[in-house]
Design a protein around this motif. Structure first.
Motif, mmCIF file in Angstrom:
data_model
loop_
_atom_site.group_PDB
_atom_site.id
_atom_site.type_symbol
_atom_site.label_atom_id
_atom_site.label_comp_id
_atom_site.label_asym_id
_atom_site.label_seq_id
_atom_site.Cartn_x
_atom_site.Cartn_y
_atom_site.Cartn_z
ATOM 1 N N ASP A 18 0.636 -1.151 0.097
ATOM 2 C CA ASP A 18 0.056 0.020 0.075
ATOM 3 C C ASP A 18 0.672 1.276 -0.115
ATOM 4 O OD1 ASP A 18 -2.402 -1.614 0.121
ATOM 5 O OD2 ASP A 18 -2.656 -1.307 2.141
ATOM 6 N N ASP A 19 0.700 2.140 -0.974
ATOM 7 C CA ASP A 19 1.374 3.427 -1.143
ATOM 8 C C ASP A 19 0.403 4.264 -0.745
ATOM 9 O OD1 ASP A 19 3.530 2.324 -2.232
ATOM 10 O OD2 ASP A 19 3.159 2.417 -4.336
ATOM 11 N N ILE A 20 0.678 5.768 -0.159
ATOM 12 C CA ILE A 20 0.080 6.600 0.047
ATOM 13 C C ILE A 20 0.639 7.809 -0.683
ATOM 14 C CG2 ILE A 20 -1.062 8.425 1.593
ATOM 15 C CD1 ILE A 20 -1.367 6.309 3.785
ATOM 16 N N ASP A 21 -0.271 8.247 -1.685
ATOM 17 C CA ASP A 21 0.353 9.530 -2.559
ATOM 18 C C ASP A 21 0.114 10.787 -1.748
ATOM 19 O OD1 ASP A 21 0.783 7.868 -4.850
ATOM 20 O OD2 ASP A 21 -1.435 8.215 -5.339
ATOM 21 N N GLY A 22 1.158 11.759 -1.805
ATOM 22 C CA GLY A 22 1.335 12.849 -0.954
ATOM 23 C C GLY A 22 0.523 14.125 -1.651
ATOM 24 N N PRO A 23 0.226 15.191 -0.923
ATOM 25 C CA PRO A 23 0.569 15.504 0.055
ATOM 26 C C PRO A 23 -0.129 14.618 1.397
ATOM 27 C CG PRO A 23 -0.582 17.247 -0.279
ATOM 28 C CD PRO A 23 -0.379 16.458 -1.659
ATOM 29 N N VAL A 24 0.419 13.975 2.387
ATOM 30 C CA VAL A 24 -0.201 13.389 3.713
ATOM 31 C C VAL A 24 -0.371 14.077 4.865
ATOM 32 C CG1 VAL A 24 0.229 11.163 4.953
ATOM 33 C CG2 VAL A 24 1.087 11.132 2.581
ATOM 34 N N THR A 25 -1.296 14.075 5.268
ATOM 35 C CA THR A 25 -1.672 15.098 6.648
ATOM 36 C C THR A 25 -1.211 14.013 7.492
ATOM 37 O OG1 THR A 25 -3.471 16.144 5.732
ATOM 38 C CG2 THR A 25 -3.338 15.878 7.909
ATOM 39 N N PHE A 26 -0.340 14.355 8.467
ATOM 40 C CA PHE A 26 0.437 13.648 9.628
ATOM 41 C C PHE A 26 0.152 14.656 10.705
ATOM 42 C CE2 PHE A 26 3.574 12.323 12.672
ATOM 43 C CZ PHE A 26 3.355 10.850 12.757
ATOM 44 N N ALA A 27 -0.191 13.994 11.846
ATOM 45 C CA ALA A 27 -0.374 14.617 13.054
ATOM 46 C C ALA A 27 -0.171 13.791 14.577
ATOM 47 C CB ALA A 27 -1.965 15.107 13.458
ATOM 48 N N PHE A 28 0.077 14.392 15.605
ATOM 49 C CA PHE A 28 0.203 13.418 16.734
ATOM 50 C C PHE A 28 -0.230 14.224 17.812
ATOM 51 C CE2 PHE A 28 4.241 15.954 15.835
ATOM 52 C CZ PHE A 28 4.613 16.657 16.975
ATOM 53 N N SER A 66 1.849 25.936 13.517
ATOM 54 C CA SER A 66 3.137 26.623 14.255
ATOM 55 C C SER A 66 2.935 27.792 14.975
ATOM 56 C CB SER A 66 4.109 27.148 12.977
ATOM 57 O OG SER A 66 5.401 27.521 13.569
ATOM 58 N N GLY A 67 3.722 27.864 16.232
ATOM 59 C CA GLY A 67 3.594 28.699 17.096
ATOM 60 C C GLY A 67 2.334 29.108 18.089
ATOM 61 N N ILE A 68 1.185 28.041 17.863
ATOM 62 C CA ILE A 68 0.284 27.950 18.959
ATOM 63 C C ILE A 68 0.234 26.976 19.996
ATOM 64 C CG2 ILE A 68 -2.129 27.838 18.667
ATOM 65 C CD1 ILE A 68 -1.996 28.479 15.887
ATOM 66 N N ALA A 69 0.081 27.369 21.030
ATOM 67 C CA ALA A 69 0.175 26.187 22.215
ATOM 68 C C ALA A 69 -0.896 25.537 21.963
ATOM 69 C CB ALA A 69 -0.232 27.059 23.482
ATOM 70 N N THR A 70 -0.543 24.030 21.889
ATOM 71 C CA THR A 70 -1.694 22.711 21.674
ATOM 72 C C THR A 70 -1.056 21.715 21.991
ATOM 73 O OG1 THR A 70 -2.782 21.870 19.613
ATOM 74 C CG2 THR A 70 -0.495 22.760 19.103
ATOM 75 N N ALA A 71 -1.846 20.489 22.202
ATOM 76 C CA ALA A 71 -1.495 19.291 22.429
ATOM 77 C C ALA A 71 -1.706 18.496 21.330
ATOM 78 C CB ALA A 71 -2.366 18.812 23.681
ATOM 79 N N HIS A 72 -2.003 19.011 20.196
ATOM 80 C CA HIS A 72 -2.446 18.241 18.964
ATOM 81 C C HIS A 72 -1.721 19.171 17.849
ATOM 82 C CE1 HIS A 72 -4.468 15.690 16.077
ATOM 83 N NE2 HIS A 72 -4.536 16.431 15.377
ATOM 84 N N VAL A 73 -0.578 18.528 17.204
ATOM 85 C CA VAL A 73 0.482 18.864 16.203
ATOM 86 C C VAL A 73 -0.027 18.337 15.071
ATOM 87 C CG1 VAL A 73 2.902 19.328 15.733
ATOM 88 C CG2 VAL A 73 2.154 19.264 18.205
ATOM 89 N N GLU A 74 -0.266 19.357 13.890
ATOM 90 C CA GLU A 74 -0.445 18.619 12.853
ATOM 91 C C GLU A 74 0.571 19.229 11.654
ATOM 92 O OE1 GLU A 74 -4.549 18.836 9.756
ATOM 93 O OE2 GLU A 74 -4.720 18.737 12.029
ATOM 94 N N GLY A 75 0.566 18.608 10.542
ATOM 95 C CA GLY A 75 1.349 18.968 9.347
ATOM 96 C C GLY A 75 1.257 18.176 8.138
ATOM 97 N N THR A 76 2.168 18.476 7.314
ATOM 98 C CA THR A 76 2.100 17.489 5.989
ATOM 99 C C THR A 76 3.485 17.071 5.770
ATOM 100 O OG1 THR A 76 2.513 19.484 4.735
ATOM 101 C CG2 THR A 76 0.300 18.874 4.797
ATOM 102 N N LEU A 77 3.257 15.689 4.998
ATOM 103 C CA LEU A 77 4.411 14.828 4.771
ATOM 104 C C LEU A 77 4.358 14.562 3.218
ATOM 105 C CD1 LEU A 77 4.605 12.386 7.618
ATOM 106 C CD2 LEU A 77 6.453 14.125 6.894
ATOM 107 N N PRO A 78 5.524 14.321 2.441
ATOM 108 C CA PRO A 78 5.325 13.844 1.170
ATOM 109 C C PRO A 78 4.710 12.238 0.933
ATOM 110 C CG PRO A 78 7.320 13.367 1.796
ATOM 111 C CD PRO A 78 6.851 14.342 2.983
ATOM 112 N N ALA A 79 4.775 11.718 0.006
ATOM 113 C CA ALA A 79 4.014 10.457 -0.069
ATOM 114 C C ALA A 79 4.785 9.318 0.650
ATOM 115 C CB ALA A 79 4.133 9.949 -1.592
ATOM 116 N N LEU A 80 4.076 8.274 0.952
ATOM 117 C CA LEU A 80 4.608 7.098 1.713
ATOM 118 C C LEU A 80 4.464 5.869 1.115
ATOM 119 C CD1 LEU A 80 2.675 8.081 5.163
ATOM 120 C CD2 LEU A 80 5.290 8.378 4.472
ATOM 121 N N PRO A 81 5.694 5.522 0.288
ATOM 122 C CA PRO A 81 5.790 4.518 -0.569
ATOM 123 C C PRO A 81 5.793 3.169 0.566
ATOM 124 C CG PRO A 81 7.979 5.276 -0.413
ATOM 125 C CD PRO A 81 7.058 6.334 0.260
#
Length: 215
Positions: free
Chosen positions: A34-44, A63-78
């Motif tokens: 299973d490949d996932i084409d980008g951009p991929v939303t990734f959070a923790f 970015s720069g905001i006080a939070t317990a949930h961090v979210e961003g983007t990654l390229p594809a995941l082969p």
């Protein structure tokens, strides 16, 4: 929330003070196909509020905001690939803890649940000819989902560069054909479960064998 299988995540601080640190995360696609084409939303999720900012290889959306949930983007995941990136983490009150790491991870808003079958054991050679080597191994122990198949990896032991070739079988044995006479080969096997993103086990033990020489 829906779950996503076939991925493994690890995290650690590679630099740290109580005010700020560099959190390194490695995301590995352990799916056989299973490949996932980008951009991929990734959070923790962090166990407490932090102030994240973009580090290396990961664009932080909040970015720069006080939070317990961090979210961003990654390229594809082969399939069978991995990506390592760094997120800058700060504490507005100097209470950052190196042992309080992310508790949950998300890919495209689905929580990452990691299940791997156990690696096959007892890999051994049962027969050789001038052009083939036969292998057998013990059935892998499933953790959550049943075992669907096995992937056998092989290459010449003295090759200038390692380029693993593969065959896929449903049984606990395989015969590799089309090999060179009088040549030593390396082998290992991985199990694949039938659900959970077709997750791959870790590698079996590495073994070697030599084809027979021509008369």
């Amino acid at each position: 929330m829906a779950a996503i299988y076939g991925y493994e995540v690890s995290s650690e601080y590679i630099s740290f003070t109580r005010w700020s640190g560099e959190l390194q995360i490695t995301l590995t696609n352990i799916s056989a196909s299973d490949d996932i084409d980008g951009p991929v939303t990734f959070a923790f999720d962090m166990p407490y509020e932090v102030v994240p900012s973009t580090g290396s290889g990961f664009e932080v959306k909040n970015s720069g905001i006080a939070t317990a949930h961090v979210e961003g983007t990654l390229p594809a995941l082969p399939a069978q690939g991995s990506v390592t990136f760094v997120v800058n983490i700060s504490s507005p009150n100097g209470t950052l803890s190196s042992i309080k790491l992310p508790t949950l991870f998300y890919i495209n808003d689905r929580v990452v649940v990691t299940f791997r079958p156990n690696a096959p054991t007892g890999l051994r050679v049962t027969a050789t000819t001038t052009s083939s080597i036969s292998l057998v191994w013990n059935q892998a122990v499933a953790t959550t989902f049943p075992i669907e198949e096995y992937i056998v990896y092989y290459d010449e032991a003295l090759a200038d560069t390692t380029e693993w070739k593969t065959i896929t079988v449903q049984d606990t044995s395989a015969t590799l054909t089309g090999l060179k006479p009088g040549t030593t080969y390396l082998f290992y096997v991985r199990a694949v479960d039938e659900q959970g993103g077709r997750s791959l086990s870790k590698d079996s033990a590495l073994v070697n064998a030599r084809t027979q020489s021509e008369s």
